[in-house]
Design a protein around this motif. Structure first.
Motif, PDB file in Angstrom:
ATOM      1  N   ILE A 164       0.829  -1.205   0.000  1.00  0.00           N
ATOM      2  CA  ILE A 164       0.000   0.000   0.000  1.00  0.00           C
ATOM      3  C   ILE A 164       0.865   1.258   0.000  1.00  0.00           C
ATOM      4  CG2 ILE A 164      -0.289   0.395   2.484  1.00  0.00           C
ATOM      5  CD1 ILE A 164      -3.156   0.332  -0.052  1.00  0.00           C
ATOM      6  N   VAL A 165       2.059   1.182   0.604  1.00  0.00           N
ATOM      7  CA  VAL A 165       2.987   2.317   0.559  1.00  0.00           C
ATOM      8  C   VAL A 165       3.513   2.518  -0.858  1.00  0.00           C
ATOM      9  CG1 VAL A 165       5.257   3.140   1.308  1.00  0.00           C
ATOM     10  CG2 VAL A 165       3.669   2.178   2.970  1.00  0.00           C
ATOM     11  N   VAL A 166       3.915   1.422  -1.503  1.00  0.00           N
ATOM     12  CA  VAL A 166       4.476   1.514  -2.854  1.00  0.00           C
ATOM     13  C   VAL A 166       3.436   1.997  -3.856  1.00  0.00           C
ATOM     14  CG1 VAL A 166       5.538   0.207  -4.726  1.00  0.00           C
ATOM     15  CG2 VAL A 166       6.197  -0.254  -2.359  1.00  0.00           C
ATOM     16  N   THR A 167       2.211   1.479  -3.763  1.00  0.00           N
ATOM     17  CA  THR A 167       1.169   1.932  -4.684  1.00  0.00           C
ATOM     18  C   THR A 167       0.759   3.371  -4.392  1.00  0.00           C
ATOM     19  OG1 THR A 167      -0.561   0.969  -3.253  1.00  0.00           O
ATOM     20  CG2 THR A 167       0.281  -0.392  -5.051  1.00  0.00           C
ATOM     21  N   GLY A 168       0.810   3.764  -3.120  1.00  0.00           N
ATOM     22  CA  GLY A 168       0.562   5.163  -2.798  1.00  0.00           C
ATOM     23  C   GLY A 168       1.615   6.064  -3.418  1.00  0.00           C
ATOM     24  N   GLY A 169       2.874   5.583  -3.436  1.00  0.00           N
ATOM     25  CA  GLY A 169       3.927   6.331  -4.115  1.00  0.00           C
ATOM     26  C   GLY A 169       3.675   6.416  -5.611  1.00  0.00           C
ATOM     27  N   ALA A 170       3.155   5.333  -6.186  1.00  0.00           N
ATOM     28  CA  ALA A 170       2.844   5.345  -7.617  1.00  0.00           C
ATOM     29  C   ALA A 170       1.767   6.381  -7.933  1.00  0.00           C
ATOM     30  CB  ALA A 170       2.385   3.955  -8.063  1.00  0.00           C
ATOM     31  N   VAL A 171       0.812   6.548  -7.021  1.00  0.00           N
ATOM     32  CA  VAL A 171      -0.228   7.571  -7.211  1.00  0.00           C
ATOM     33  C   VAL A 171       0.409   8.950  -7.298  1.00  0.00           C
ATOM     34  CG1 VAL A 171      -2.179   8.728  -6.111  1.00  0.00           C
ATOM     35  CG2 VAL A 171      -2.058   6.236  -6.104  1.00  0.00           C
ATOM     36  N   HIS A 228      -5.492   8.869 -14.582  1.00  0.00           N
ATOM     37  CA  HIS A 228      -5.242   9.296 -13.205  1.00  0.00           C
ATOM     38  C   HIS A 228      -6.350   8.837 -12.264  1.00  0.00           C
ATOM     39  CE1 HIS A 228      -1.769  11.484 -14.437  1.00  0.00           C
ATOM     40  NE2 HIS A 228      -2.441  12.330 -15.202  1.00  0.00           N
ATOM     41  N   GLY A 229      -7.572   8.867 -12.732  1.00  0.00           N
ATOM     42  CA  GLY A 229      -8.683   8.401 -11.905  1.00  0.00           C
ATOM     43  C   GLY A 229      -8.577   6.918 -11.600  1.00  0.00           C
ATOM     44  N   VAL A 230      -8.167   6.127 -12.586  1.00  0.00           N
ATOM     45  CA  VAL A 230      -8.009   4.678 -12.387  1.00  0.00           C
ATOM     46  C   VAL A 230      -6.924   4.397 -11.353  1.00  0.00           C
ATOM     47  CG1 VAL A 230      -7.320   2.523 -13.499  1.00  0.00           C
ATOM     48  CG2 VAL A 230      -8.852   4.104 -14.690  1.00  0.00           C
ATOM     49  N   ILE A 231      -5.795   5.102 -11.453  1.00  0.00           N
ATOM     50  CA  ILE A 231      -4.685   4.887 -10.524  1.00  0.00           C
ATOM     51  C   ILE A 231      -5.092   5.227  -9.091  1.00  0.00           C
ATOM     52  CG2 ILE A 231      -2.377   5.662  -9.880  1.00  0.00           C
ATOM     53  CD1 ILE A 231      -2.345   3.879 -12.274  1.00  0.00           C
ATOM     54  N   GLU A 232      -5.684   6.401  -8.917  1.00  0.00           N
ATOM     55  CA  GLU A 232      -6.072   6.828  -7.564  1.00  0.00           C
ATOM     56  C   GLU A 232      -7.149   5.926  -6.981  1.00  0.00           C
ATOM     57  OE1 GLU A 232      -7.161   8.968  -4.045  1.00  0.00           O
ATOM     58  OE2 GLU A 232      -5.323   8.545  -5.147  1.00  0.00           O
ATOM     59  N   PHE A 233      -8.175   5.591  -7.779  1.00  0.00           N
ATOM     60  CA  PHE A 233      -9.255   4.753  -7.273  1.00  0.00           C
ATOM     61  C   PHE A 233      -8.743   3.333  -6.993  1.00  0.00           C
ATOM     62  CE2 PHE A 233     -13.023   2.009  -7.804  1.00  0.00           C
ATOM     63  CZ  PHE A 233     -13.832   2.568  -6.827  1.00  0.00           C
ATOM     64  N   GLY A 234      -7.822   2.844  -7.834  1.00  0.00           N
ATOM     65  CA  GLY A 234      -7.248   1.520  -7.601  1.00  0.00           C
ATOM     66  C   GLY A 234      -6.495   1.459  -6.286  1.00  0.00           C
ATOM     67  N   ASN A 235      -5.776   2.530  -5.959  1.00  0.00           N
ATOM     68  CA  ASN A 235      -5.076   2.561  -4.675  1.00  0.00           C
ATOM     69  C   ASN A 235      -6.062   2.567  -3.504  1.00  0.00           C
ATOM     70  OD1 ASN A 235      -2.488   2.943  -3.126  1.00  0.00           O
ATOM     71  ND2 ASN A 235      -3.558   4.813  -2.509  1.00  0.00           N
ATOM     72  N   ARG A 236      -7.177   3.276  -3.678  1.00  0.00           N
ATOM     73  CA  ARG A 236      -8.202   3.268  -2.622  1.00  0.00           C
ATOM     74  C   ARG A 236      -8.765   1.858  -2.428  1.00  0.00           C
ATOM     75  NH1 ARG A 236     -11.964   8.741  -3.126  1.00  0.00           N
ATOM     76  NH2 ARG A 236     -10.245  10.250  -3.230  1.00  0.00           N
ATOM     77  N   MET A 237      -8.958   1.131  -3.515  1.00  0.00           N
ATOM     78  CA  MET A 237      -9.504  -0.224  -3.419  1.00  0.00           C
ATOM     79  C   MET A 237      -8.526  -1.172  -2.738  1.00  0.00           C
ATOM     80  SD  MET A 237     -12.596  -0.254  -4.501  1.00  0.00           S
ATOM     81  CE  MET A 237     -12.638   1.339  -3.619  1.00  0.00           C
ATOM     82  N   LEU A 238      -7.231  -0.920  -2.891  1.00  0.00           N
ATOM     83  CA  LEU A 238      -6.240  -1.767  -2.239  1.00  0.00           C
ATOM     84  C   LEU A 238      -6.318  -1.662  -0.717  1.00  0.00           C
ATOM     85  CD1 LEU A 238      -2.976  -1.560  -4.383  1.00  0.00           C
ATOM     86  CD2 LEU A 238      -4.382  -3.561  -3.909  1.00  0.00           C
TER      87      LEU A 238
END
Length: 336
Positions: free
Chosen positions: A48-55, A84-94
């Protein structure tokens, strides 16, 4: 015909009030299952930290411009919001995957026999940190990626990794009184290492807050600090951590320490060298997004490595429960 057990109203109410107790009464996981559950929570806390960084690195921090919904009219991302919406929403789903991993760790710890209250509490501590960080993440979006809230978001994630690491370690040892494997001076040296690593992570968030990767394509407020100066301070702290780790390895060899502290210190030193190489390369190549993301992963691994060194300085034996009734010798004599 097998008789169907009667389920009373009291039983049903008890199951609703305490479902974990109901599961624990019907399932006993193996120690290996409990360890895997704790490890899954630790892995997801890093993911979740790494994907948050990807956002942030893809400029998708405001891909969903509001919270808890993605837009004012939609709970999920829409086609108009694009990549950008897909990336941010995907991180929320994680976050839900992380919650599932932490939930599995709690259920497994609660169901282990004999019951270990300390292990279950570590699981619940992770749950509440995740909930707090989810709310803080929403605040980060609502205040337009304010760098101070972004820094707090990462620091709370580091706290989650710390608790998850401790729980993973505790699943592999007993509940006896900790017995130190090294002397007091070595223990103090490791605590200095932990303090230096904590400062390293904290200053790293300042480097991020003052640096060029704001997390969104538009102009976002940055910390009013000179990025070059803060980066050099971060590098100095990194060298302090490396020096302390090398000195610790030398001291452990000199005092003929047990295998575990030596192995954990050696692993940390290798991680630090790799992280240092990545850090300097990204600095001299003007912070390419891929290397910054890899550096964030390395930061998590360094933090886990430091904590594992600390936890390796002692051992906890299994607690042997007293058996009710006659002693073992009397029982054997009777059977004979």
């Amino acid at each position: 015909m097998v008789p169907v057990p009667n389920v009373t109203r009291a039983d049903a109410l008890a199951a609703v009030r305490n479902p974990l107790a109901l599961i624990a009464a019907r399932w006993t996981p193996t120690p290996r299952t409990v360890r895997r559950a704790a490890l899954s929570a630790l892995v997801m806390s890093v993911v979740i930290v790494v994907t948050g960084g990807a956002v942030r690195l893809t400029g998708s921090g405001l891909g969903c411009p509001t919270w808890p919904k993605c837009t004012a009219d939609s709970l999920t991302t829409t086609s108009a919001m694009g990549f950008h919406g897909v990336i941010e929403f995907g991180n929320r789903m994680l976050t839900y995957v992380l919650c599932a991993a932490v939930g599995w760790a709690i259920v497994a710890a609660r169901s282990e026999k004999p019951y270990r209250r300390s292990l279950t509490r570590l699981g619940w501590a992770q749950f509440w940190i995740v909930m707090g960080n989810a709310i803080l993440g929403g605040i980060v979006v609502l205040v337009g990626l304010n760098p101070y809230t972004v820094a707090a978001h990462f620091l709370l994630s580091s706290a989650l990794i710390a608790v998850a690491t401790v729980m993973w370690q505790r699943t592999r040892e007993g509940d006896g009184v900790p017995r130190p494997l090294v002397g007091k001076p070595v223990q103090q040296m490791v605590w200095f290492l932990v303090l230096a690593a904590t400062l390293l992570i904290a200053v790293g968030t300042v480097v991020t807050g003052a640096g060029p990767h704001a997390g969104d394509s538009r102009e976002v407020e940055r910390m009013p600090l000179d990025w070059e100066t803060v980066s050099k301070l971060h590098a100095v702290l990194a060298w302090i951590v490396v020096t302390l780790t090398f000195a610790l390895w030398f001291v452990l060899k000199a005092v003929d320490a047990p295998t575990a502290p030596l192995a954990r210190t050696r692993e940390l030193f290798v991680i630090l060298l790799a992280q240092g190489v990545i850090g300097y390369v990204q600095y001299f190549t003007k912070l390419p997004e891929a290397l910054v993301g890899l550096h964030m992963l390395g930061s998590c691994l360094v933090w886990i490595g430091v904590l594992r060194v600390l936890l390796a300085l002692r051992e906890r034996p299994e607690v042997v429960a007293d058996l009710p009734g006659p002693s073992a010798e009397m029982t054997v004599g009777t059977r004979a």
